[in-house]
Design a protein around this motif. Sequence first.
Motif, PDB file in Angstrom:
ATOM      1  N   GLU A 343      64.442 -48.891   4.736  1.00 14.80           N
ATOM      2  CA  GLU A 343      64.756 -48.601   6.124  1.00 14.80           C
ATOM      3  C   GLU A 343      63.490 -48.614   6.986  1.00 14.80           C
ATOM      4  OE1 GLU A 343      66.696 -47.598   9.643  1.00 14.80           O
ATOM      5  OE2 GLU A 343      67.480 -48.384   7.752  1.00 14.80           O
ATOM      6  N   GLU A 344      62.361 -48.254   6.392  1.00 13.41           N
ATOM      7  CA  GLU A 344      61.110 -48.151   7.133  1.00 13.41           C
ATOM      8  C   GLU A 344      60.259 -49.415   7.054  1.00 13.41           C
ATOM      9  OE1 GLU A 344      60.248 -43.415   6.541  1.00 13.41           O
ATOM     10  OE2 GLU A 344      60.219 -44.741   4.809  1.00 13.41           O
ATOM     11  N   LEU A 345      60.374 -50.179   5.974  1.00 18.48           N
ATOM     12  CA  LEU A 345      59.540 -51.365   5.774  1.00 18.48           C
ATOM     13  C   LEU A 345      60.369 -52.484   5.180  1.00 18.48           C
ATOM     14  CD1 LEU A 345      55.962 -51.480   4.261  1.00 18.48           C
ATOM     15  CD2 LEU A 345      57.714 -53.055   3.446  1.00 18.48           C
ATOM     16  N   SER A 346      60.232 -53.672   5.766  1.00 15.78           N
ATOM     17  CA  SER A 346      60.928 -54.834   5.229  1.00 15.78           C
ATOM     18  C   SER A 346      60.067 -56.079   5.429  1.00 15.78           C
ATOM     19  CB  SER A 346      62.282 -55.031   5.923  1.00 15.78           C
ATOM     20  OG  SER A 346      62.893 -56.248   5.481  1.00 15.78           O
ATOM     21  N   LEU A 347      60.052 -56.931   4.412  1.00 14.15           N
ATOM     22  CA  LEU A 347      59.394 -58.240   4.506  1.00 14.15           C
ATOM     23  C   LEU A 347      60.407 -59.378   4.529  1.00 14.15           C
ATOM     24  CD1 LEU A 347      56.493 -57.506   2.031  1.00 14.15           C
ATOM     25  CD2 LEU A 347      56.200 -58.149   4.425  1.00 14.15           C
ATOM     26  N   THR A 348      61.687 -59.038   4.620  1.00 16.19           N
ATOM     27  CA  THR A 348      62.730 -60.063   4.585  1.00 16.19           C
ATOM     28  C   THR A 348      63.629 -60.059   5.823  1.00 16.19           C
ATOM     29  OG1 THR A 348      64.198 -58.568   3.362  1.00 16.19           O
ATOM     30  CG2 THR A 348      62.804 -60.040   2.061  1.00 16.19           C
ATOM     31  N   GLU A 349      63.544 -58.999   6.642  1.00 14.80           N
ATOM     32  CA  GLU A 349      64.456 -58.912   7.793  1.00 14.80           C
ATOM     33  C   GLU A 349      64.221 -60.047   8.778  1.00 14.80           C
ATOM     34  OE1 GLU A 349      64.981 -55.834  11.428  1.00 14.80           O
ATOM     35  OE2 GLU A 349      65.284 -54.991   9.430  1.00 14.80           O
ATOM     36  N   ARG A 350      62.952 -60.383   9.014  1.00 16.27           N
ATOM     37  CA  ARG A 350      62.612 -61.511   9.867  1.00 16.27           C
ATOM     38  C   ARG A 350      61.576 -62.347   9.121  1.00 16.27           C
ATOM     39  NH1 ARG A 350      60.669 -60.655  16.029  1.00 16.27           N
ATOM     40  NH2 ARG A 350      62.886 -60.028  16.199  1.00 16.27           N
ATOM     41  N   GLU A 351      61.885 -63.633   8.919  1.00 14.03           N
ATOM     42  CA  GLU A 351      61.017 -64.475   8.107  1.00 14.03           C
ATOM     43  C   GLU A 351      59.598 -64.521   8.680  1.00 14.03           C
ATOM     44  OE1 GLU A 351      60.843 -69.033   6.275  1.00 14.03           O
ATOM     45  OE2 GLU A 351      62.532 -68.379   7.523  1.00 14.03           O
ATOM     46  N   GLY A 352      58.614 -64.333   7.813  1.00 11.90           N
ATOM     47  CA  GLY A 352      57.217 -64.407   8.211  1.00 11.90           C
ATOM     48  C   GLY A 352      56.693 -63.178   8.909  1.00 11.90           C
ATOM     49  N   CYS A 353      57.465 -62.076   8.888  1.00  9.51           N
ATOM     50  CA  CYS A 353      57.053 -60.856   9.581  1.00  9.51           C
ATOM     51  C   CYS A 353      57.133 -59.647   8.652  1.00  9.51           C
ATOM     52  CB  CYS A 353      57.950 -60.578  10.796  1.00  9.51           C
ATOM     53  SG  CYS A 353      57.709 -61.693  12.181  1.00  9.51           S
ATOM     54  N   LEU A 354      56.272 -58.691   8.924  1.00  8.51           N
ATOM     55  CA  LEU A 354      56.416 -57.350   8.382  1.00  8.51           C
ATOM     56  C   LEU A 354      57.144 -56.522   9.428  1.00  8.51           C
ATOM     57  CD1 LEU A 354      55.691 -54.941   6.450  1.00  8.51           C
ATOM     58  CD2 LEU A 354      53.599 -54.692   7.820  1.00  8.51           C
ATOM     59  N   ARG A 355      58.264 -55.930   9.030  1.00 14.93           N
ATOM     60  CA  ARG A 355      59.007 -55.068   9.945  1.00 14.93           C
ATOM     61  C   ARG A 355      58.794 -53.614   9.540  1.00 14.93           C
ATOM     62  NH1 ARG A 355      62.422 -51.466   8.634  1.00 14.93           N
ATOM     63  NH2 ARG A 355      64.103 -52.768   7.812  1.00 14.93           N
ATOM     64  N   LEU A 356      58.319 -52.820  10.498  1.00 17.09           N
ATOM     65  CA  LEU A 356      58.192 -51.382  10.292  1.00 17.09           C
ATOM     66  C   LEU A 356      59.131 -50.657  11.234  1.00 17.09           C
ATOM     67  CD1 LEU A 356      54.313 -50.857  10.036  1.00 17.09           C
ATOM     68  CD2 LEU A 356      55.956 -51.191   8.177  1.00 17.09           C
ATOM     69  N   ARG A 357      59.659 -49.553  10.762  1.00 18.15           N
ATOM     70  CA  ARG A 357      60.484 -48.687  11.595  1.00 18.15           C
ATOM     71  C   ARG A 357      60.014 -47.247  11.334  1.00 18.15           C
ATOM     72  NH1 ARG A 357      65.607 -49.784  13.834  1.00 18.15           N
ATOM     73  NH2 ARG A 357      65.910 -51.546  12.424  1.00 18.15           N
ATOM     74  N   GLY A 358      59.590 -46.560  12.370  1.00 20.56           N
ATOM     75  CA  GLY A 358      59.011 -45.239  12.205  1.00 20.56           C
ATOM     76  C   GLY A 358      60.029 -44.181  11.821  1.00 20.56           C
TER      77      GLY A 358
END
Length: 523
Positions: A343-358
């Motif tokens: 829920e806080e970290l994903s490397l697959t939600e958007r291709e080529g991006c690190l997604r963080l959620r606080g």
Amino acid sequence: MAHALTGKITYRNPVLPGFYPDPSAVRVGEDYYMVTSTFEYFPGVPVFRSKDLIHWEQIGHVLTRESQVNLRSRNSSEGIYAPTLRYNNGVFYMITTDVYGIGNFYVTATDPAGPWSDPIRIPYGNIDPSLFFDDDGKVYVSAQAAFGETSHIIQYEIDILTGEALSEPVVVFEGDEGPWVEGPHLYKINGLYYMMTASGGTGPMHREIIGRGTSPYGPFEMLPHPILTHNGLKDHPIQYTGHVELLDDVNGRWWALFLGVRPQGGKGSVLGRETFLAPVRWSEDGWPMIDNNEGHAAIVMEGPAIRESKASAAGLDNPVTTKFTSEGLGLEWMYNRVIPGQEELSLTEREGCLRLRGNANGLRDGGAHVFVCRRQQHHRMSIETRLSFAPGREGEQAGIAARLSDKSYYSVGITKKDGQTGILVTAMAQGSGTEAFTPIKEQVPVRLSIRSDGKEYELLYTLGGASAEWVSLGTLPAEALTPDADGAFTGVCLGMYAAGTKEGHSAPAYYDYFEYRPRAANE
């Protein structure tokens, strides 16, 4: 098997720059393995491999699961202290302390890259436990006990399969009357037992002392002076030296790995305690000598060659750009107290991006806040990223930070304030903070940067592309992020953070890349 090498090699210290304190190492055949302390960071205890003691490649971490150690409630500079790495009969052992957690324990592995076992707890000692496997099959734990001026070393025998104590702990070494006699290592060399410890505290009076005897329990005849210290060389570029590991190479020569600090302007170092290497000279009467205020341990060193091939140091002083893929982050990356969940970290939600959620914890709140980081390894450096983040509520933030502890860090990021989206600079120094907010009109990806010249950190942003001009948001003193000022045992770590509202609300933050770049003296 010894190799008949007689040549010399020139190398630069530190061999592990940045926050890598308390080195411990073993040789297995022609390979050398090393671990260092990590305190509140997770995964814990990086494992390195080398062929020549100079060039080290990280191959894994020892503590990778919360079943091994749970650091969620640790404060800054608590957690995992001073690991010792040992090898016996095909098994690697890492023994350490989880301060304010489960205490002293060890884990095992047949492959140092992992996986490592769950903890085997042991009953006695405060911090810095070490293992010694004697020729007769007995296994001893040496550990620090008591506090400050009363510090001393206790020792007892254990069952290595269970951790059960087979003898009562006894005091075996009281040091040189200095405070914090700690970091014990027991060796058997040429038929004699050597007990070696740090003394004086891990600061300006730090030193390494040694004694020897005919039994693992002593009594130990003390060498009347340190085998390593720079406490009388106030202008030397390497200070606070101590916490030594001795090991022999494939040619039968001896070396010392130890921690030290490279102060900037005599005011400490944001890099914290780093790992240095120096050859060991044996005296005619059988004492290992490194550098007792003689200046031998230097930035540029010459020592006996260990192997004929010349390993490359490529990458150490070159820019490193992390491009995010679904394969995961490299071993240089770590987190504060826990690896964030999906829920806080994903490397697959958007291709080529690190997604963080606080989550509900910001950088100053402690706990398991969302901070993905790597160590700062050069006094002069810069970091840069491109961030897409549209905060929906006040209190949501995302950006980059230079962090020493929960109470000392600099950050620049995007947030919402009084209904406007803008760039927020936060400067925390020893628990006292200031903020500066700059509104932005365009909801476009923002490039953020933190730069350091060794004296100051500069925080910048731009809304344009690769050739756009950077906007400086001001400079802040590097001294405030030194362990000397803060009291921390770590060094500055650099990375990407996200923070939500106190209710845990957070918009997603997408990072396109993260660049770490050493800077030349004229930049």
